[in-house]
Design an enzyme around this catalytic site. Structure first.
Site, PDB file in Angstrom:
ATOM      1  N   TYR A   1       2.583  13.164  -5.928  1.00  0.00           N
ATOM      2  CA  TYR A   1       1.612  12.624  -4.965  1.00  0.00           C
ATOM      3  C   TYR A   1       2.218  11.584  -4.031  1.00  0.00           C
ATOM      4  CZ  TYR A   1      -1.478  15.757  -7.184  1.00  0.00           C
ATOM      5  OH  TYR A   1      -2.038  16.935  -7.614  1.00  0.00           O
TER       6      TYR A   1
ATOM      7  N   GLU B   1      -6.441   6.412  -1.764  1.00  0.00           N
ATOM      8  CA  GLU B   1      -6.342   7.876  -1.686  1.00  0.00           C
ATOM      9  C   GLU B   1      -7.202   8.573  -2.722  1.00  0.00           C
ATOM     10  OE1 GLU B   1      -2.408   9.251  -2.438  1.00  0.00           O
ATOM     11  OE2 GLU B   1      -1.505   8.111  -0.795  1.00  0.00           O
TER      12      GLU B   1
ATOM     13  N   TYR C   1       1.507  -5.676   1.546  1.00  0.00           N
ATOM     14  CA  TYR C   1       0.529  -6.738   1.800  1.00  0.00           C
ATOM     15  C   TYR C   1       1.019  -7.685   2.886  1.00  0.00           C
ATOM     16  CZ  TYR C   1      -1.717  -5.025  -2.425  1.00  0.00           C
ATOM     17  OH  TYR C   1      -2.329  -4.228  -3.358  1.00  0.00           O
TER      18      TYR C   1
ATOM     19  N   GLN D   1      -4.368  -8.565 -14.204  1.00  0.00           N
ATOM     20  CA  GLN D   1      -5.268  -7.404 -14.237  1.00  0.00           C
ATOM     21  C   GLN D   1      -5.328  -6.766 -15.623  1.00  0.00           C
ATOM     22  OE1 GLN D   1      -3.638  -4.916 -11.134  1.00  0.00           O
ATOM     23  NE2 GLN D   1      -4.230  -6.329  -9.510  1.00  0.00           N
TER      24      GLN D   1
ATOM     25  N   HIS E   1      -1.380  -3.617 -12.046  1.00  0.00           N
ATOM     26  CA  HIS E   1      -1.319  -2.156 -11.955  1.00  0.00           C
ATOM     27  C   HIS E   1      -1.119  -1.479 -13.316  1.00  0.00           C
ATOM     28  CE1 HIS E   1      -0.328  -2.202  -7.368  1.00  0.00           C
ATOM     29  NE2 HIS E   1      -1.311  -3.003  -7.696  1.00  0.00           N
TER      30      HIS E   1
HETATM   31 CA   LIG Z   1      -0.121   9.769  -2.318  1.00  0.00          CA
END
Ligand SMILES: [Ca+2]
Length: 380
Positions: free
Chosen positions: A260, A250, A271, A90, A154
């Protein structure tokens, strides 16, 4: 394989090898009728779009190229001076944004995956776009995510300026279970949103300035992989949308110093289907998402629409979806989301970034090996 299926299979293979035809299609929505046209194609996994004051745009391609698409639709050769990127998985050249004073200083900010001690990580560089638009000059790295780790996933990487001229950088937690818990660790940049000055220095009012052991760039923590972020023009606050694991994308409103939850709290599972941690959906001291998706849409770029071309969509949030192959429109009412509508889903294209043009049209980049910039405008 029967006689009929064989030619179809060959035709399908040929279609995959050939460049995608330019689009010019009309779509009905719950609101306006829209026309979708191709502005540019032949781009290799375009990741981000940034409009220039003259109506042209800068486009990043993940393998490491930055190009200028001028207002006439001509695509430039790669701009010289872009930092070397780690274009595996990525990673690569990711976001691009302009300095709020670009008209005077021509400064451009890039996020990218950078190799170094320990593996790789997200970095941010800035440079001055030469007058001819062919070079990036005086390039300097202003931020490096630490620690670097060995992962191809990521990177996060959206770059967003707020009204006061601070630059937010969204940072992924690099995916793998052995370091994902660092999203809760203030001595690590993994799984964080950081806030810096344009030269990379730390604003004195950042929430963890003066906290022992904390990296002072950190503004909020406990995020997973944030590839979508924008300032809400009504409140001035940063909104982000992050990829969940299996389930649990989210939408969060980012407040200074807030946690968070990832990976302690999540609305998804691994997964493999196994529970993440204790499988908590909420926890005291951790902020709940204001909206979520299961199954995931795989959110990438976002904008709050503020243009004149679609008056009924003013204030709505448009979210690029990768797995969902949709441009998702959210009805935003204050700090809540009232509902959603999925646009362009039938095209089957992974939407990587969203931008609003000076003409009020909405532009998207498609995450394909023959990727395109598409323009969405009223049909009439
Ligand atoms: Ca969260």
């Amino acid at each position: 394989m029967d006689r009929l299926a064989l030619p179809i299979a060959i035709a399908a293979a040929l279609a995959l090898a050939a460049p995608a035809a330019a689009l010019d299609e009309i779509f009905e929505t719950r609101g306006p009728t829209i026309r979708v046209t191709t502005v540019a194609d032949g781009l290799d996994h375009p990741w981000a779009i940034a409009f220039l004051p003259d109506g042209g745009m800068l486009v990043t391609e993940r393998p490491g190229r930055l190009r200028l698409l001028n207002a006439d639709g001509n695509l430039s050769d790669p701009i010289a001076g872009v930092p070397e990127v780690d274009a595996r998985g990525q990673g690569g050249l990711l976001d691009v944004t302009l300095d709020p004073a670009f008209a005077e200083n021509r400064l451009v900010y890039l996020s990218y995956a950078e190799r170094g001690d320990g593996g790789n990580g997200t970095a941010v560089a800035r440079g001055r776009l030469g007058d001819g638009g062919t070079t990036l000059e005086d390039v300097e790295v202003i931020f490096r995510q630490l620690p670097k780790v060995d992962s191809r996933q990521h990177f996060g990487s959206r770059l967003v300026f707020d009204r006061d001229g601070h630059l937010y950088v969204t940072l992924g937690e690099r995916s793998q279970e052995r370091f994902r818990m660092q999203a809760q660790d203030l001595s690590s940049h993994l799984g964080k949103i950081v806030r810096i000055n344009p030269d990379g220095s730390v604003p004195e009012d950042n929430p963890f300035v003066g906290t022992d052991g904390a990296r002072p760039e950190i503004y909020a923590y406990g995020v997973r992989n944030v590839q979508a972020a924008a300032i809400n023009p009504r409140s001035g606050e940063l909104w982000e949308i992050e990829h969940g694991p299996r389930g649990g994308d989210e939408l969060n409103i980012i407040r200074p110093g807030a946690n968070y939850g990832w990976p302690v709290v999540t609305l998804g599972v691994n997964y493999s289907g196994t529970t993440i941690g204790e499988g908590l959906k909420t926890k005291e001291g951790m902020v709940d998402a204001i909206y979520s998706w299961t199954p995931v849409i795989a959110p990438s770029g976002i904008i709050f629409y503020d243009g004149a071309a679609f008056p009924g969509w003013k204030g709505d949030l448009f979210v690029g979806g990768l797995a969902s192959t949709a441009l998702v429109r959210l009805d935003v009412d204050g700090d809540t989301v009232g509902g959603e509508e999925r646009l362009l889903e039938s095209l089957g294209l992974r939407i990587r970034d969203v931008a609003e043009g000076p003409d009020g049209a909405i532009y998207v980049a498609t995450d394909e090996s023959d990727g395109a910039i598409l323009r969405i405008a009223p049909a009439d």
